[in-house]
Design an enzyme around this catalytic site. Sequence first.
Site, short mmCIF file in Angstrom:
data_model
loop_
_atom_site.label_atom_id
_atom_site.label_comp_id
_atom_site.label_asym_id
_atom_site.label_seq_id
_atom_site.Cartn_x
_atom_site.Cartn_y
_atom_site.Cartn_z
N CYS A 37 0.56 -1.28 -0.06
CA CYS A 37 0.09 -0.10 0.11
C CYS A 37 0.80 1.32 0.07
O CYS A 37 0.23 2.23 -0.15
CB CYS A 37 -0.77 0.05 1.24
SG CYS A 37 -0.11 0.04 2.82
N CYS A 106 -2.05 -4.65 8.03
CA CYS A 106 -1.41 -3.28 8.25
C CYS A 106 -0.77 -3.41 9.86
O CYS A 106 0.13 -2.44 10.16
CB CYS A 106 -2.73 -2.30 8.45
SG CYS A 106 -3.62 -2.18 7.03
#
Length: 126
Positions: A37, A106
């Site tokens: 990302c 994440c």
Amino acid sequence: MGNTDYNEAVMDHFRNPRNMGELKDADAEATVGNPSCGDVMRIMIKVSDDKIADIKFQTMGCAAAIATSSMATELAKGKSLDEAEKISNKDVSLALGELPPIKEHCSNLAADALRLAIANFRKNKK
Ligand code: FES
């Protein structure tokens, strides 16, 4: 709850991140990026008596990345380097009451940055 809805604990750490900012007199630091990302996290640590006396982070990333950075620093603060090194991304996400499945990755940023900062500290010491 949809796939990307965050629970209260995650939202709280996102809105009021703990230990966010720069640690001016850090003994070591590490920056880790998430290639999928592009989000980036930097962790700085101050060590005394082999314990994490202080810790701060700067994260350019999604809400989950900020919340997990905040939680990881909370978990690590005051711990010995050996203990802090064992904090896994799963520990971080569980402490937050779990992340939405598509945001689990994440939490890797925080755990990896913490481990790397500790490794850098040990390397610098030698
Ligand atoms: Fe990049 Fe969450 S989407 S760390």
